[in-house]
Design a protein around this motif. Structure first.
Motif, PDB file in Angstrom:
ATOM      1  N   PRO A 153       0.795  -1.227   0.000  1.00  0.00           N
ATOM      2  CA  PRO A 153       0.000   0.000   0.000  1.00  0.00           C
ATOM      3  C   PRO A 153       0.834   1.287   0.000  1.00  0.00           C
ATOM      4  CG  PRO A 153       0.058  -0.922   2.193  1.00  0.00           C
ATOM      5  CD  PRO A 153       0.779  -1.904   1.294  1.00  0.00           C
ATOM      6  N   GLU A 154       2.136   1.161   0.154  1.00  0.00           N
ATOM      7  CA  GLU A 154       2.982   2.353   0.204  1.00  0.00           C
ATOM      8  C   GLU A 154       2.998   3.069  -1.149  1.00  0.00           C
ATOM      9  OE1 GLU A 154       6.939   1.711   1.646  1.00  0.00           O
ATOM     10  OE2 GLU A 154       6.278   0.174   3.043  1.00  0.00           O
ATOM     11  N   PRO A 155       3.292   4.370  -1.131  1.00  0.00           N
ATOM     12  CA  PRO A 155       3.386   5.092  -2.408  1.00  0.00           C
ATOM     13  C   PRO A 155       4.675   4.719  -3.155  1.00  0.00           C
ATOM     14  CG  PRO A 155       3.917   6.542  -0.583  1.00  0.00           C
ATOM     15  CD  PRO A 155       3.464   5.239   0.019  1.00  0.00           C
ATOM     16  N   THR A 156       4.674   4.956  -4.438  1.00  0.00           N
ATOM     17  CA  THR A 156       5.837   4.694  -5.278  1.00  0.00           C
ATOM     18  C   THR A 156       6.953   5.661  -4.925  1.00  0.00           C
ATOM     19  OG1 THR A 156       4.450   3.912  -7.072  1.00  0.00           O
ATOM     20  CG2 THR A 156       6.644   4.692  -7.670  1.00  0.00           C
ATOM     21  N   VAL A 157       8.186   5.152  -4.822  1.00  0.00           N
ATOM     22  CA  VAL A 157       9.335   6.007  -4.531  1.00  0.00           C
ATOM     23  C   VAL A 157      10.365   5.985  -5.656  1.00  0.00           C
ATOM     24  CG1 VAL A 157       9.098   5.819  -2.036  1.00  0.00           C
ATOM     25  CG2 VAL A 157      10.558   4.199  -3.255  1.00  0.00           C
ATOM     26  N   ALA A 158      10.246   5.000  -6.554  1.00  0.00           N
ATOM     27  CA  ALA A 158      11.207   4.898  -7.660  1.00  0.00           C
ATOM     28  C   ALA A 158      10.564   4.126  -8.806  1.00  0.00           C
ATOM     29  CB  ALA A 158      12.473   4.184  -7.188  1.00  0.00           C
ATOM     30  N   ARG A 159      11.203   4.202  -9.965  1.00  0.00           N
ATOM     31  CA  ARG A 159      10.746   3.430 -11.113  1.00  0.00           C
ATOM     32  C   ARG A 159      11.934   2.695 -11.709  1.00  0.00           C
ATOM     33  NH1 ARG A 159       7.835   7.829 -14.712  1.00  0.00           N
ATOM     34  NH2 ARG A 159       9.830   8.748 -14.299  1.00  0.00           N
ATOM     35  N   LEU A 160      11.715   1.452 -12.067  1.00  0.00           N
ATOM     36  CA  LEU A 160      12.729   0.673 -12.769  1.00  0.00           C
ATOM     37  C   LEU A 160      12.382   0.704 -14.248  1.00  0.00           C
ATOM     38  CD1 LEU A 160      12.842  -2.454 -10.457  1.00  0.00           C
ATOM     39  CD2 LEU A 160      14.481  -0.590 -10.539  1.00  0.00           C
ATOM     40  N   GLU A 161      13.289   1.191 -15.041  1.00  0.00           N
ATOM     41  CA  GLU A 161      13.055   1.242 -16.478  1.00  0.00           C
ATOM     42  C   GLU A 161      13.915   0.171 -17.138  1.00  0.00           C
ATOM     43  OE1 GLU A 161      14.147   4.507 -19.592  1.00  0.00           O
ATOM     44  OE2 GLU A 161      12.229   5.023 -18.627  1.00  0.00           O
ATOM     45  N   ILE A 162      13.288  -0.682 -17.929  1.00  0.00           N
ATOM     46  CA  ILE A 162      13.989  -1.767 -18.608  1.00  0.00           C
ATOM     47  C   ILE A 162      14.119  -1.408 -20.085  1.00  0.00           C
ATOM     48  CG2 ILE A 162      14.025  -4.243 -19.093  1.00  0.00           C
ATOM     49  CD1 ILE A 162      14.038  -3.549 -16.082  1.00  0.00           C
ATOM     50  N   ARG A 163      15.332  -1.492 -20.597  1.00  0.00           N
ATOM     51  CA  ARG A 163      15.607  -1.244 -22.014  1.00  0.00           C
ATOM     52  C   ARG A 163      16.472  -2.385 -22.527  1.00  0.00           C
ATOM     53  NH1 ARG A 163      14.695   3.825 -24.000  1.00  0.00           N
ATOM     54  NH2 ARG A 163      13.833   5.288 -22.506  1.00  0.00           N
ATOM     55  N   TYR A 164      16.543  -2.545 -23.834  1.00  0.00           N
ATOM     56  CA  TYR A 164      17.351  -3.629 -24.372  1.00  0.00           C
ATOM     57  C   TYR A 164      18.252  -3.162 -25.506  1.00  0.00           C
ATOM     58  CZ  TYR A 164      13.591  -4.039 -27.876  1.00  0.00           C
ATOM     59  OH  TYR A 164      12.673  -3.791 -28.847  1.00  0.00           O
ATOM     60  N   PRO A 165      19.431  -3.810 -25.621  1.00  0.00           N
ATOM     61  CA  PRO A 165      20.382  -3.443 -26.663  1.00  0.00           C
ATOM     62  C   PRO A 165      19.916  -3.946 -28.024  1.00  0.00           C
ATOM     63  CG  PRO A 165      21.246  -5.250 -25.328  1.00  0.00           C
ATOM     64  CD  PRO A 165      19.918  -4.846 -24.743  1.00  0.00           C
ATOM     65  N   PRO A 166      20.493  -3.507 -29.110  1.00  0.00           N
ATOM     66  CA  PRO A 166      21.687  -2.673 -29.199  1.00  0.00           C
ATOM     67  C   PRO A 166      21.375  -1.181 -29.169  1.00  0.00           C
ATOM     68  CG  PRO A 166      21.116  -3.411 -31.399  1.00  0.00           C
ATOM     69  CD  PRO A 166      20.129  -4.049 -30.440  1.00  0.00           C
ATOM     70  N   HIS A 167      20.118  -0.787 -29.388  1.00  0.00           N
ATOM     71  CA  HIS A 167      19.785   0.637 -29.417  1.00  0.00           C
ATOM     72  C   HIS A 167      19.070   1.092 -28.150  1.00  0.00           C
ATOM     73  CE1 HIS A 167      21.101   0.626 -33.523  1.00  0.00           C
ATOM     74  NE2 HIS A 167      20.271  -0.378 -33.787  1.00  0.00           N
ATOM     75  N   TRP A 168      19.014   0.225 -27.167  1.00  0.00           N
ATOM     76  CA  TRP A 168      18.402   0.495 -25.861  1.00  0.00           C
ATOM     77  C   TRP A 168      16.950   0.941 -25.994  1.00  0.00           C
ATOM     78  CZ3 TRP A 168      20.793  -2.077 -22.461  1.00  0.00           C
ATOM     79  CH2 TRP A 168      22.152  -2.332 -22.644  1.00  0.00           C
ATOM     80  N   ALA A 169      16.217   0.139 -26.750  1.00  0.00           N
ATOM     81  CA  ALA A 169      14.790   0.389 -26.946  1.00  0.00           C
ATOM     82  C   ALA A 169      14.037   0.121 -25.644  1.00  0.00           C
ATOM     83  CB  ALA A 169      14.251  -0.504 -28.062  1.00  0.00           C
ATOM     84  N   PHE A 170      12.969   0.853 -25.442  1.00  0.00           N
ATOM     85  CA  PHE A 170      12.159   0.748 -24.232  1.00  0.00           C
ATOM     86  C   PHE A 170      11.428  -0.591 -24.175  1.00  0.00           C
ATOM     87  CE2 PHE A 170       8.024   1.266 -22.185  1.00  0.00           C
ATOM     88  CZ  PHE A 170       8.409   1.690 -20.933  1.00  0.00           C
ATOM     89  N   ALA A 171      11.434  -1.223 -22.995  1.00  0.00           N
ATOM     90  CA  ALA A 171      10.665  -2.457 -22.792  1.00  0.00           C
ATOM     91  C   ALA A 171       9.577  -2.247 -21.744  1.00  0.00           C
ATOM     92  CB  ALA A 171      11.581  -3.612 -22.370  1.00  0.00           C
ATOM     93  N   SER A 172       9.917  -1.570 -20.629  1.00  0.00           N
ATOM     94  CA  SER A 172       8.925  -1.424 -19.560  1.00  0.00           C
ATOM     95  C   SER A 172       9.407  -0.443 -18.507  1.00  0.00           C
ATOM     96  CB  SER A 172       8.703  -2.797 -18.910  1.00  0.00           C
ATOM     97  OG  SER A 172       7.915  -2.694 -17.755  1.00  0.00           O
ATOM     98  N   THR A 173       8.454   0.168 -17.792  1.00  0.00           N
ATOM     99  CA  THR A 173       8.740   0.950 -16.592  1.00  0.00           C
ATOM    100  C   THR A 173       7.898   0.371 -15.473  1.00  0.00           C
ATOM    101  OG1 THR A 173       9.196   2.966 -17.831  1.00  0.00           O
ATOM    102  CG2 THR A 173       8.639   3.228 -15.513  1.00  0.00           C
ATOM    103  N   ASN A 174       8.543   0.054 -14.360  1.00  0.00           N
ATOM    104  CA  ASN A 174       7.858  -0.560 -13.226  1.00  0.00           C
ATOM    105  C   ASN A 174       8.020   0.310 -11.978  1.00  0.00           C
ATOM    106  OD1 ASN A 174       7.162  -3.076 -14.603  1.00  0.00           O
ATOM    107  ND2 ASN A 174       9.361  -3.398 -14.627  1.00  0.00           N
TER     108      ASN A 174
END
Length: 143
Positions: free
Chosen positions: A28-49
């Motif tokens: 139930p706590e509020p969000t304090v950070a986000r994990l952003e996942i990207r992938y090579p070779p051009h570091w395209a966006f996969a997800s933000t958690n």
């Protein structure tokens, strides 16, 4: 055919696992950070958690344990100093301006040097102004 490294499939699996971990937890706590996942070779966006403080603490504890478990049996003075500076940066980023000898003793496996070496390095950090002694024994203020 593209490899899992270039088509992002491994990153997407990691992103899905983290998304599940962050949503199934029902924290139930509020969000304090986000994990952003990207992938090579051009570091395209996969997800933000988004993650909560408790999840962030658990994730950092996992990384610390993993680092301690996989550390070299003997660390060079330069690497040990870098670990201590990283520890000071972590505490500063977390809004803490003090560190104790107990904190450094707890981090000794990550540092990879003896307590005597750590104590001598703390003295060097005091002499160079990175740390300042406080009125409390074994407690230092991070400059």
């Amino acid at each position: 055919m593209k490899s899992p490294e270039t088509d992002g499939s491994r990153a997407k699996v990691l992103a899905a696992a983290l998304r599940t971990w962050t949503t199934v937890d029902n924290d139930p706590e509020p969000t304090v950070a986000r994990l952003e996942i990207r992938y090579p070779p051009h570091w395209a966006f996969a997800s933000t958690n988004p993650i909560t403080a408790r999840q962030q603490g658990r994730l950092l504890a996992f990384f610390r344990d993993d680092l301690a478990e996989n550390r070299p049996s003997h660390s060079t003075p330069e690497r040990a100093a870098a670990v201590i500076h990283g520890l000071l940066a972590e505490r500063t980023a977390a809004g803490r301006d003090r560190i104790t000898t107990a904190d450094l003793t707890e981090a000794a496996p990550r540092i990879g040097r003896s307590r005597t070496w750590i104590a001598a390095h703390v003295t060097d950090l005091i002499d160079t102004g990175v740390l300042h002694e406080t009125r409390r024994p074994d407690t230092f203020r991070i400059a």
